[in-house]
Write an enzyme that holds these catalytic residues in place. Structure first.
Site, PDB file in Angstrom:
ATOM      1  N   LEU A   4      -3.638 -10.034   1.473  1.00 22.14           N
ATOM      2  CA  LEU A   4      -3.804  -8.590   1.300  1.00 22.14           C
ATOM      3  C   LEU A   4      -2.668  -7.772   1.924  1.00 22.14           C
ATOM      4  O   LEU A   4      -2.293  -6.725   1.363  1.00 22.14           O
ATOM      5  CB  LEU A   4      -5.151  -8.151   1.872  1.00 22.14           C
ATOM      6  CG  LEU A   4      -5.633  -6.759   1.456  1.00 22.14           C
ATOM      7  CD1 LEU A   4      -5.709  -6.645  -0.057  1.00 22.14           C
ATOM      8  CD2 LEU A   4      -6.989  -6.445   2.090  1.00 22.14           C
ATOM      9  N   TYR A  24      -5.592  -2.584  -7.902  1.00 26.54           N
ATOM     10  CA  TYR A  24      -5.476  -3.133  -6.552  1.00 26.54           C
ATOM     11  C   TYR A  24      -6.044  -4.556  -6.477  1.00 26.54           C
ATOM     12  O   TYR A  24      -5.375  -5.480  -6.003  1.00 26.54           O
ATOM     13  CB  TYR A  24      -6.231  -2.200  -5.608  1.00 26.54           C
ATOM     14  CG  TYR A  24      -6.209  -2.556  -4.142  1.00 26.54           C
ATOM     15  CD1 TYR A  24      -5.170  -2.155  -3.317  1.00 26.54           C
ATOM     16  CD2 TYR A  24      -7.275  -3.254  -3.559  1.00 26.54           C
ATOM     17  CE1 TYR A  24      -5.169  -2.439  -1.959  1.00 26.54           C
ATOM     18  CE2 TYR A  24      -7.287  -3.543  -2.207  1.00 26.54           C
ATOM     19  CZ  TYR A  24      -6.236  -3.138  -1.412  1.00 26.54           C
ATOM     20  OH  TYR A  24      -6.250  -3.428  -0.078  1.00 26.54           O
ATOM     21  N   VAL A  70      -0.088  -6.697  -0.615  1.00 23.22           N
ATOM     22  CA  VAL A  70      -0.426  -5.536  -1.435  1.00 23.22           C
ATOM     23  C   VAL A  70      -0.332  -4.249  -0.622  1.00 23.22           C
ATOM     24  O   VAL A  70       0.144  -3.225  -1.108  1.00 23.22           O
ATOM     25  CB  VAL A  70      -1.842  -5.693  -2.020  1.00 23.22           C
ATOM     26  CG1 VAL A  70      -2.215  -4.490  -2.879  1.00 23.22           C
ATOM     27  CG2 VAL A  70      -1.952  -6.981  -2.823  1.00 23.22           C
ATOM     28  N   GLU A  71      -0.788  -4.313   0.623  1.00 22.07           N
ATOM     29  CA  GLU A  71      -0.853  -3.105   1.443  1.00 22.07           C
ATOM     30  C   GLU A  71       0.513  -2.660   1.968  1.00 22.07           C
ATOM     31  O   GLU A  71       0.841  -1.484   1.934  1.00 22.07           O
ATOM     32  CB  GLU A  71      -1.801  -3.331   2.634  1.00 22.07           C
ATOM     33  CG  GLU A  71      -3.274  -3.367   2.256  1.00 22.07           C
ATOM     34  CD  GLU A  71      -3.792  -1.991   1.859  1.00 22.07           C
ATOM     35  OE1 GLU A  71      -3.112  -0.979   2.137  1.00 22.07           O
ATOM     36  OE2 GLU A  71      -4.878  -1.922   1.256  1.00 22.07           O
ATOM     37  N   SER A  72       1.286  -3.581   2.490  1.00 24.34           N
ATOM     38  CA  SER A  72       2.510  -3.195   3.194  1.00 24.34           C
ATOM     39  C   SER A  72       3.713  -4.064   2.883  1.00 24.34           C
ATOM     40  O   SER A  72       4.787  -3.834   3.451  1.00 24.34           O
ATOM     41  CB  SER A  72       2.264  -3.253   4.712  1.00 24.34           C
ATOM     42  OG  SER A  72       1.997  -4.599   5.105  1.00 24.34           O
TER      43      SER A  72
END
Length: 583
Positions: A172, A281, A175-177
């Protein structure tokens, strides 16, 4: 109708409609019930860099404004190393590996990741295929994001295993950072897991002048996995719904489920009407997992990652100057920043926790050095004599510390000091170059980069907002913030210098006091007022924009909205209304 009368009516109508501005979580409030969509920061930016063939677009991404100005260049220098190839892996499994039941029989970290996969990657959905096609056609993206993540990946996988969670969740942060610990979104989300301040606070990620736990590798990972665990329980173990809620809030997902239930429609993730950001997402994460499960099938070669910890946790026992820590550990200071990105200043947080992450190979040396290093030398001290005009706050600002720290160290009961009094002040051991290589030059280079418009130097005045300044100069709020390494939600401190590439020729000398005064007067004459508005049934962005004579893009910018998302009745918006142009 007079302007004053109209203003009264506007505010009265807003109050009657139940206007509310998004507020920090407090008391019994829970992010599990939130309806706020969190736009991930680093993933999109790295994708753009890959498409353009750039070395690293993240160098122009904003850093958290809480990071001390003299440290921002060092953070950028450290961030550039995230893309350095051939990161050294520890030669042997560290003796101090986390004692949490980690499996160690695999020599390949990728296989260990696959062994913990539990989600359905084979679902036949166009959104998944779309994401899969992009990743498969851009192998350089996978390579670069894992070069960044190699420092943190072993620890995150270990934590997902310890909790019995699907190891897909370890992906994850891509995807986030894009595994950038300094990632900072326009929505004020920070760190690997992109926590906004309110949600971070709810999960115990404290923030102070000294530190921000949202960027702490250990604390933020613990908070993120706790959050995902709670969301999965809320949605009966459905991790696709839990992931959707992590992005858009549990309240958003629950509302979508209720709508489908009432319409006698399926309530699985793929059937729900969710914000556009959220609809892509979850497929993005599943596509990554599918590629990592069988990279050869997509023509991708994953970089070799040993199944061994990259870093070790070393207890320091007290506050420690970061430059001194790097010296004692015989570690590059940029590496110290990458492993300990939570620190805003030149030293660790005096209130703890007193620990540092260091490369495994340096851990034992660091521990031994700390045992013999005097505690009173871990932070340098200045014996300062109070002069006329001094106050605790001005002294704290001068020496880059805080008033409470000076009070505590000097056993002061209040803020009263006298001329000639001696105070012990903690101070950095090195000069600014030690902590921020060419900080002023780096910032100046970014601010001076040629862009469309005329360059204006502007000093923030009391009452200024990003929107006010952007409106005067006919630029976008996000552009203005990005030019100055800020986010639109960051506070503007009076006296702070901003560089503006203005599209308004009449304001190109706004750095002068007379022009600044004229500019401020123009804002006053504009009679712009901040109004809270509660969305009503049937409202749309276009309808609201027309009603208040503002632009749709402005409403979206003020409220961090995606113009393709639906407005929900009762949703709170903030509007900046020129009452002369309002109905």
């Amino acid at each position: 109708m007079s302007p004053n009368r109209l203003l009264t009516c506007l505010f009265s109508a807003a109050l009657i409609a139940g206007c509310a501005i998004e507020r920090p979580l407090s008391g019994g409030d829970s992010p599990l019930d939130s309806t706020h969509v969190a736009v991930a920061s680093g993933d999109g930016n790295l994708k753009e860099a890959v498409l353009k063939g750039q070395a690293d677009a993240s160098q122009d991404d904003p850093l958290d404004d809480a990071i001390a100005p003299e440290l921002k260049a060092q953070a950028r220098t450290a961030r550039s190393k995230l893309n350095a190839a051939n990161i050294k892996q520890p030669a042997t499994l560290a003796d101090n590996a986390l004692e949490n039941g980690i499996k160690t029989e695999n020599t390949d970290l990728w296989q260990r990741l696959r062994d913990g996969f539990a989600l359905d990657h084979e679902v036949d959905q166009p959104r998944l295929e779309q994401q899969l096609a992009w990743f498969a056609s851009h192998p350089r993206y996978i390579e670069r994001v894992m070069e960044r993540g190699s420092r943190y990946f072993h620890y995150i996988i270990s934590e997902t295993e310890r909790r019995g969670l699907p190891t897909e969740l370890a992906l994850l942060p891509i995807v986030e950072s894009a595994f950038d610990p300094f990632a900072y979104s326009h929505g004020r989300a920070a760190g690997l897991w992109q926590f906004v301040p309110a949600t971070g606070k709810y999960f115990g990620l404290t923030q102070s002048w000294w530190h921000d736990d949202r960027r702490d590798v250990i604390a933020a990972t613990d908070a993120a996995l706790t959050y995902l665990e709670r969301l999965s329980k809320r949605f009966d173990g459905d991790y696709t719904l839990a992931l959707a809620a992590y992005n858009s809030g549990g309240g958003t997902v629950s509302s979508a489920i209720r709508r489908n239930t009432n319409a006698d429609k399926p309530t699985d993730f793929w059937s729900l009407e969710l914000p556009k950001e959220t609809r892509h997402y979850v497929p993005k994460l599943l596509a990554l997992a599918k590629i990592f499960a069988d990279p050869q099938a997509y023509g991708i070669d994953l970089p070799a990652l040993a199944n061994e910890p990259y870093f070790a946790v070393v207890e320091t026992g007290s506050q420690l100057d970061l430059a001194k820590a790097a010296e004692l550990a015989a570690t590059d200071i940029d590496e110290m920043y990458l492993l300990n990105p939570s620190f805003n200043r030149w030293a660790t947080n005096p209130d703890g926790p007193h620990r540092l992450l260091v490369p495994v190979a340096s851990a034992e040396r660091f521990r031994k050095a700390l045992k013999t290093y005097p505690v009173n030398q871990r932070v340098s001290w200045r014996n300062y004599r109070v002069r006329s005009g001094d106050s605790l706050s001005t002294i704290a600002q001068r020496f880059e510390t805080t008033t409470p720290v000076i009070r505590k160290l000097n056993k002061l009961n209040g803020d009263t000091i006298r001329i000639g009094q001696r105070l012990m002040i903690p101070s950095a051991t090195g000069d600014s170059e030690t902590y921020a290589l060419s900080a002023a030059q780096r910032l100046e280079k970014k601010q001076s980069r040629p862009r469309d418009g005329d360059k204006v130097s502007y000093h923030v005045r009391s009452g200024d907002t990003f929107w006010d300044i952007a409106r005067e100069h006919r630029v976008k709020v996000r552009e203005l913030a990005a030019w100055n390494s800020m986010a639109p939600g960051d506070p503007l401190i009076p006296g702070k210098k901003l560089v503006i590439w203005s599209q308004n020729a009449q304001t190109t000398v706004a750095s002068s006091d007379s022009s600044a005064s004229a500019s401020a007067s123009a804002r006053i004459k504009a009679l712009v007022r901040k109004v809270g508005y509660s969305v009503r049934k049937g409202d749309s962005l276009a309808a609201i924009a027309g009603r208040f004579s503002v632009n749709i893009s402005d409403i979206a910018g003020w409220n961090d909205l995606n113009t393709e998302h639906y407005l929900q009745p009762g949703q709170s918006l903030v509007l900046y209304v020129d009452i002369r142009n309002s109905p």
